[in-house]
Scaffold this active site. Structure first.
Site, mmCIF file in Angstrom:
data_model
loop_
_atom_site.group_PDB
_atom_site.id
_atom_site.type_symbol
_atom_site.label_atom_id
_atom_site.label_comp_id
_atom_site.label_asym_id
_atom_site.label_seq_id
_atom_site.Cartn_x
_atom_site.Cartn_y
_atom_site.Cartn_z
ATOM 1 N N PHE A 29 -2.029 7.806 -3.171
ATOM 2 C CA PHE A 29 -2.926 8.022 -4.575
ATOM 3 C C PHE A 29 -4.336 8.089 -4.083
ATOM 4 O O PHE A 29 -5.095 8.314 -5.006
ATOM 5 C CB PHE A 29 -2.724 6.942 -5.454
ATOM 6 C CG PHE A 29 -2.707 5.483 -5.157
ATOM 7 C CD1 PHE A 29 -3.337 4.775 -4.098
ATOM 8 C CD2 PHE A 29 -1.645 4.550 -5.387
ATOM 9 C CE1 PHE A 29 -3.317 3.719 -3.626
ATOM 10 C CE2 PHE A 29 -1.495 3.419 -5.197
ATOM 11 C CZ PHE A 29 -2.170 2.853 -4.125
ATOM 12 N N HIS B 235 -4.998 -4.250 -8.303
ATOM 13 C CA HIS B 235 -5.456 -5.760 -7.665
ATOM 14 C C HIS B 235 -5.330 -5.924 -6.157
ATOM 15 O O HIS B 235 -5.686 -6.824 -5.697
ATOM 16 C CB HIS B 235 -4.697 -6.881 -8.502
ATOM 17 C CG HIS B 235 -3.152 -6.987 -8.177
ATOM 18 N ND1 HIS B 235 -2.400 -8.105 -8.415
ATOM 19 C CD2 HIS B 235 -2.354 -6.157 -7.637
ATOM 20 C CE1 HIS B 235 -1.285 -8.082 -7.998
ATOM 21 N NE2 HIS B 235 -1.118 -6.982 -7.539
ATOM 22 N N ASP C 1 4.740 7.257 -5.296
ATOM 23 C CA ASP C 1 4.482 5.981 -4.058
ATOM 24 C C ASP C 1 4.278 6.716 -2.836
ATOM 25 O O ASP C 1 4.640 7.817 -2.687
ATOM 26 C CB ASP C 1 5.627 4.912 -4.217
ATOM 27 C CG ASP C 1 5.015 3.589 -4.049
ATOM 28 O OD1 ASP C 1 4.558 3.429 -2.747
ATOM 29 O OD2 ASP C 1 5.029 2.338 -4.860
ATOM 30 N N GLY D 66 3.394 10.618 -1.809
ATOM 31 C CA GLY D 66 2.094 10.860 -1.203
ATOM 32 C C GLY D 66 1.229 9.579 -1.485
ATOM 33 O O GLY D 66 1.527 8.606 -1.700
HETATM 34 N N1 SAH Z 1 4.074 -0.737 -9.517
HETATM 35 C C1 SAH Z 1 5.062 -1.449 -8.746
HETATM 36 C C2 SAH Z 1 4.651 -1.933 -6.963
HETATM 37 C C3 SAH Z 1 3.604 -2.739 -6.935
HETATM 38 S S1 SAH Z 1 3.319 -2.995 -5.502
HETATM 39 C C4 SAH Z 1 5.725 -2.561 -9.404
HETATM 40 O O1 SAH Z 1 4.711 -3.192 -10.432
HETATM 41 O O2 SAH Z 1 6.469 -3.173 -9.121
HETATM 42 C C5 SAH Z 1 1.809 -1.889 -4.994
HETATM 43 C C6 SAH Z 1 2.528 -0.557 -4.647
HETATM 44 O O3 SAH Z 1 1.528 0.316 -4.229
HETATM 45 C C7 SAH Z 1 3.689 -0.460 -3.430
HETATM 46 O O4 SAH Z 1 4.789 0.105 -4.062
HETATM 47 C C8 SAH Z 1 2.967 0.348 -2.459
HETATM 48 O O5 SAH Z 1 3.821 1.047 -1.517
HETATM 49 C C9 SAH Z 1 2.165 1.243 -3.291
HETATM 50 N N2 SAH Z 1 1.005 1.897 -2.391
HETATM 51 C C10 SAH Z 1 0.325 1.219 -1.393
HETATM 52 N N3 SAH Z 1 -0.765 2.179 -0.999
HETATM 53 C C11 SAH Z 1 -0.400 3.528 -1.671
HETATM 54 C C12 SAH Z 1 -0.890 4.683 -1.558
HETATM 55 N N4 SAH Z 1 -1.965 4.764 -0.815
HETATM 56 N N5 SAH Z 1 -0.371 5.731 -2.496
HETATM 57 C C13 SAH Z 1 0.699 5.337 -3.108
HETATM 58 N N6 SAH Z 1 1.035 4.421 -3.524
HETATM 59 C C14 SAH Z 1 0.640 3.316 -2.611
#
Ligand code: SAH
Length: 347
Positions: free
Chosen positions: A233, A251, A205, A231
């Site tokens: 994504f 989403h 994350d 990092g």
């Molecule tokens: N998968 C988790 C969190 C969902 S919320 C669950 O199901 O509970 C979406 C997540 O995407 C958050 O934790 C947010 O920090 C992460 N996120 C947002 N932008 C990101 C990026 N550029 N790289 C990695 N993670 C990211």
């Protein structure tokens, strides 16, 4: 609210109830904001006692409690005291699967203000959040540690609502190394690894999210079987996993951004690997689905969207995956399974 409508309920009455629901959610938010569900955990209290504990105006607090007790959240008992109920206990901050943080996040200041600008999103196609808050949502969380922690806790609570069902319908035993992309506070990976004693994982994350999670792990469980990697994504995703998870991530993003995330998963995944997307999968036409309103939440907050199976198929194909199957769960989320296809062409 009585949702057991008989045919005699007129459209006007039903519409009024929909309007009324706005007041219900505002009242629930206020009760959680004042931590009333926590205060009642130690036993029934009078409105005056509660008002003293949470610095509220006794008569006004009484009216809030009376209203919420009329729909099963709290209960008035002997000598004018109020006590907790099964419903109000879901809003205690200390229970497993607590929805308190979800209430604080989704009904709280930033998201409430963003929803106040829904019409702006409809006119412009832009996330209302940006207009209401003056910043993009992920920047907002990066700049505001308290809401960022509330987001992590909210997602943890929601994850606990769906995870046992996902573990029931999907067989995780074939996988040795599981990478949870945008895995947040790690609740999903935790639950999967708990059932797979041989497997290891990577929780990936944003760096500040990973640091928050690391702090929490040090406090609680010392020897987790996963690495924590910070990092973006959009840059690079840790390679070498045979299962990649994207739960409630795509989403949040437009189609173009989602394809970038998926391409980075494709670059990282083992050739015989599997990708699981957990998101709502929208049914066609007029069929009811919570996802159709979650979709509006995404429109308002991030400019993301919920998608149909066909729409996931298009994104996956564009990123070098093939959609294998869509498994519905009892909740609004489905599990979309995909596998890598042609050798990756570098762009
Ligand atoms: N998968 C988790 C969190 C969902 S919320 C669950 O199901 O509970 C979406 C997540 O995407 C958050 O934790 C947010 O920090 C992460 N996120 C947002 N932008 C990101 C990026 N550029 N790289 C990695 N993670 C990211």
């Amino acid at each position: 609210l009585d949702t057991n409508h008989t045919d005699s309920t007129s459209p006007f009455e039903r519409m009024f109830e929909m309007v009324y629901n706005f007041w219900v959610t505002r009242a629930v938010y206020a009760a959680v904001r004042l931590a009333i569900p926590d205060q009642l955990a130690s036993g029934p209290k009078t409105p005056a006692e509660l008002a003293e504990l949470v610095q509220a105006h006794p008569r006004s607090l009484y009216r809030l409690l009376r209203a919420l007790a009329s729909i099963g959240i709290f209960e008035e008992c002997e000598q004018g005291r109020f006590r907790s109920t099964a419903l109000s206990d879901t809003l205690r901050s200390d229970v497993p699967g607590s929805l308190a943080s979800l209430v604080l996040l989704e009904l709280g200041d930033s998201h409430h203000r963003a929803w106040g600008e829904l019409v702006h999103s409809l006119r412009s196609g832009e996330p209302a959040f940006d207009k209401a808050m003056g910043t993009k949502i992920w920047q907002f969380f990066a700049d505001n540690p308290e809401p960022a922690l509330t987001l992590d806790r909210a997602m943890t609570g929601l994850t606990m609502l769906v995870v046992s069902d996902i573990l029931n319908i999907y067989d995780f035993t074939p996988f040795n190394k599981i990478v949870d992309v945008g895995g947040g506070a790690g609740g999903f990976l935790d639950a999967i690894l708990a059932t797979q004693p041989e497997a290891t994982g990577i929780l990936f994350d944003l760096p500040y999210v990973i640091e928050n999670t690391r702090a929490k792990i040090v406090e609680t469980v010392a020897d987790k079987r996963y690495e924590l990697v910070g990092g973006s994504f959009f840059d690079q995703i840790p390679s070498g996993g045979d299962l990649y998870l994207l739960k409630w991530v795509l989403h949040d993003w437009s189609d173009d951004a989602s394809i970038m995330i998926l391409k980075n998963c494709r670059a990282a995944i083992a050739e015989n690997g599997t990708l699981l997307i957990v998101d709502t999968v929208l049914p066609p036409g007029n069929l009811p689905a919570a996802g159709k309103f979650i979709d509006l939440n995404m429109m308002v907050l991030s400019g993301g969207q919920e998608r149909s199976a066909e729409e996931f198929d298009i994104l996956l194909t564009a990123a070098g995956f093939r959609l294998n199957r869509v498994l519905p769960t009892k909740s609004s989320s489905s599990v979309v399974e995909a596998v890598p296809v042609e050798a990756l062409t570098h762009t």
